[in-house]
Design an enzyme around this catalytic site. Structure first.
Site, mmCIF file in Angstrom:
data_model
loop_
_atom_site.group_PDB
_atom_site.id
_atom_site.type_symbol
_atom_site.label_atom_id
_atom_site.label_comp_id
_atom_site.label_asym_id
_atom_site.label_seq_id
_atom_site.Cartn_x
_atom_site.Cartn_y
_atom_site.Cartn_z
ATOM 1 N N ASP A 83 -4.565 -1.019 -6.267
ATOM 2 C CA ASP A 83 -4.929 -1.348 -4.969
ATOM 3 C C ASP A 83 -6.337 -1.993 -4.916
ATOM 4 O O ASP A 83 -7.648 -1.301 -4.758
ATOM 5 C CB ASP A 83 -5.161 -0.215 -3.840
ATOM 6 C CG ASP A 83 -5.321 -0.672 -2.431
ATOM 7 O OD1 ASP A 83 -5.778 -1.904 -2.121
ATOM 8 O OD2 ASP A 83 -5.110 0.297 -1.603
ATOM 9 N N TYR A 143 -2.474 -1.318 8.117
ATOM 10 C CA TYR A 143 -3.268 -2.413 8.718
ATOM 11 C C TYR A 143 -3.009 -2.765 10.215
ATOM 12 O O TYR A 143 -1.652 -2.682 10.478
ATOM 13 C CB TYR A 143 -3.021 -3.738 8.036
ATOM 14 C CG TYR A 143 -3.555 -3.901 6.562
ATOM 15 C CD1 TYR A 143 -4.926 -4.004 6.354
ATOM 16 C CD2 TYR A 143 -2.535 -3.877 5.302
ATOM 17 C CE1 TYR A 143 -5.225 -4.151 4.846
ATOM 18 C CE2 TYR A 143 -2.868 -3.901 4.214
ATOM 19 C CZ TYR A 143 -4.393 -3.965 3.800
ATOM 20 O OH TYR A 143 -5.006 -4.147 2.637
ATOM 21 N N ARG A 194 0.910 -1.213 -0.094
ATOM 22 C CA ARG A 194 0.171 0.003 -0.036
ATOM 23 C C ARG A 194 0.989 1.203 0.089
ATOM 24 O O ARG A 194 1.049 2.062 1.137
ATOM 25 C CB ARG A 194 -0.947 -0.137 1.261
ATOM 26 C CG ARG A 194 -2.109 -1.334 1.068
ATOM 27 C CD ARG A 194 -2.972 -1.125 2.132
ATOM 28 N NE ARG A 194 -4.252 -1.027 1.240
ATOM 29 C CZ ARG A 194 -5.601 -1.042 1.959
ATOM 30 N NH1 ARG A 194 -5.445 -1.108 3.163
ATOM 31 N NH2 ARG A 194 -6.585 -1.146 1.000
ATOM 32 N N GLN A 219 -1.416 2.912 -5.862
ATOM 33 C CA GLN A 219 -2.860 3.152 -5.464
ATOM 34 C C GLN A 219 -3.695 2.793 -6.589
ATOM 35 O O GLN A 219 -4.875 2.050 -6.380
ATOM 36 C CB GLN A 219 -2.989 4.622 -5.387
ATOM 37 C CG GLN A 219 -2.502 5.039 -4.017
ATOM 38 C CD GLN A 219 -2.676 6.548 -3.784
ATOM 39 O OE1 GLN A 219 -2.774 7.362 -4.806
ATOM 40 N NE2 GLN A 219 -3.256 6.735 -2.386
ATOM 41 N N SER A 238 -8.801 -1.843 -1.641
ATOM 42 C CA SER A 238 -9.412 -0.599 -1.410
ATOM 43 C C SER A 238 -10.564 -0.515 -2.226
ATOM 44 O O SER A 238 -11.632 -0.165 -1.885
ATOM 45 C CB SER A 238 -8.294 0.501 -1.381
ATOM 46 O OG SER A 238 -7.393 0.528 -0.374
#
Length: 372
Positions: A130, A228, A122, A127, A133
């Site tokens: 991802d 996380y 991450r 991005q 997400s």
């Protein structure tokens, strides 16, 4: 290189790994694409949509797999599917490698390579890749809609000639991607929103969306890594439960989103707390696939216990298959184009994204999470 997109076989799954639009982009980049017949139908993509942009629709899954250089899927491949792949081919999907030893063994035995999209680091330049997400974002939105459907009252304050209706109170456990989207959605619908998260840095994000942050003082047992929660003690969980129990007992809707990668979901709502909730209130347990955050939730079922409706809906992003598949397709195509060209994979073994997501390479397990 030839890309194969195969049909998902997991229960409750309606997504597909590539949309026709993204398939077209990969074909324009020089790849060949073939899709298993009707793999996209549950996501509202017909075979003709793929064929119109130059992809082939094939009925025989085993020949599709054996002829592919790259196999794309949403969920982990089955051992049987891996068994049809040719040596040296590459699989890309969610793998959840730490909890899926049979799949890792099958990949090593078959001599293939495998990348896991849930292991993509991450970092800012990843991005667009991802998928965790993109899917959690949709899940957070849908969880509020599910909760609103089951709740026997409206969300917003309503002032009428017949009297005033108070706004619903929503408590959200976890302010990750799913939780933040749930906050935004519940606020747009007019609810009063309270949020609990063990990461103090999420307080500002919660407040920026109009939520009230329920503070629980952290301790040394809370391990945060890459955004996380990687570890948490039983003592801290107990302290957290005590603080939020009062808030839950006053809530109309509770949405739980807390997950620890590779481990059972933390227990946040024990049965005693469910008993304390108001008659007719609702819990949506987004963590039910990993054991659940609520002691009473049941996988794949909506039940009523102690007067509370508890929704154990697995794979909530799949309830929005069109959007979920479109976003996942963009994630996975961006990832693939980072790793490879039409002529082959780059195998930049020290590059951060490659290193973080490569689970098996040419039949050898290489990821730190499975190599002890």
């Amino acid at each position: 290189m030839k890309i194969a997109i195969i049909k998902e076989t997991k229960a409750f799954e309606k997504r597909v790994a590539l949309s026709p639009e993204v398939c077209k982009q990969l074909i324009q980049a020089g790849f060949e694409c073939a899709i298993e017949k009707e793999a996209g139908v549950s996501s509202f993509f017909e075979d003709t949509a793929y064929e119109a942009i130059g992809a082939k629709a094939e009925k025989n899954k085993s020949s599709l797999l054996s002829g592919a250089d790259i196999v794309l899927k949403v969920n982990p491949l089955t051992v049987e599917e891996v068994g049809h792949m040719k040596k040296g081919a590459v699989a890309i999907s969610f793998m959840y490698a730490a909890t899926n030893p049979e799949l890792i063994e099958a990949c090593t035995k078959q001599g293939i390579s495998a990348f896991s999209v849930d292991a993509i680091p991450r970092i800012s330049r990843a991005q667009k890749m991802d998928a965790l997400s993109s899917q959690a974002n949709l899940g957070g939105y849908k969880s509020v809609i599910i909760g609103a459907y089951h709740l026997g009252k409206i969300f917003p304050l309503l002032m009428t000639a017949a009297g005033t209706i108070k706004p619903a109170k929503v408590v959200i456990m976890g302010a990750g991607v799913a939780g933040l989207q749930a906050i935004a959605t519940a606020k747009r619908l007019g609810a009063v929103v309270e949020v609990s998260d063990i990461r103090p840095e999420t307080k500002e994000q919660v407040q920026s969306l109009g939520g009230k942050f329920i503070e629980v003082k952290g301790d040394d047992s809370v391990k945060i890594e890459g955004g996380y929660v990687k570890g948490i003690s039983e003592d801290f969980l107990k302290k957290q439960q005590e603080v939020i129990a009062r808030h839950i007992s006053e809530a109309d809707l509770v949405i739980t989103t807390a997950l620890i990668p590779g481990k059972k979901a933390p227990m946040l709502v024990p049965e005693e707390v469910v008993k304390s909730m108001k008659l007719g209130s609702v819990i949506v347990d987004m963590a039910v696939e990993q054991g659940g955050n609520c002691a009473c939730s049941e996988y794949g079922k909506t039940i009523v216990k102690h007067g509370v409706t508890i929704v154990g809906e697995p794979n909530i992003p799949s309830l929005l298959p069109l959007n979920a598949s479109e976003l996942y397709a963009k994630n996975i195509a961006t990832f693939l184009l980072h790793l490879a060209t039409k002529d082959g994979f780059k195998w930049e073994m020290d590059e951060e994204i490659t290193k973080g997501s490569l689970i098996v390479h040419n039949g050898k397990a290489v990821h730190p999470s499975i190599v002890k």
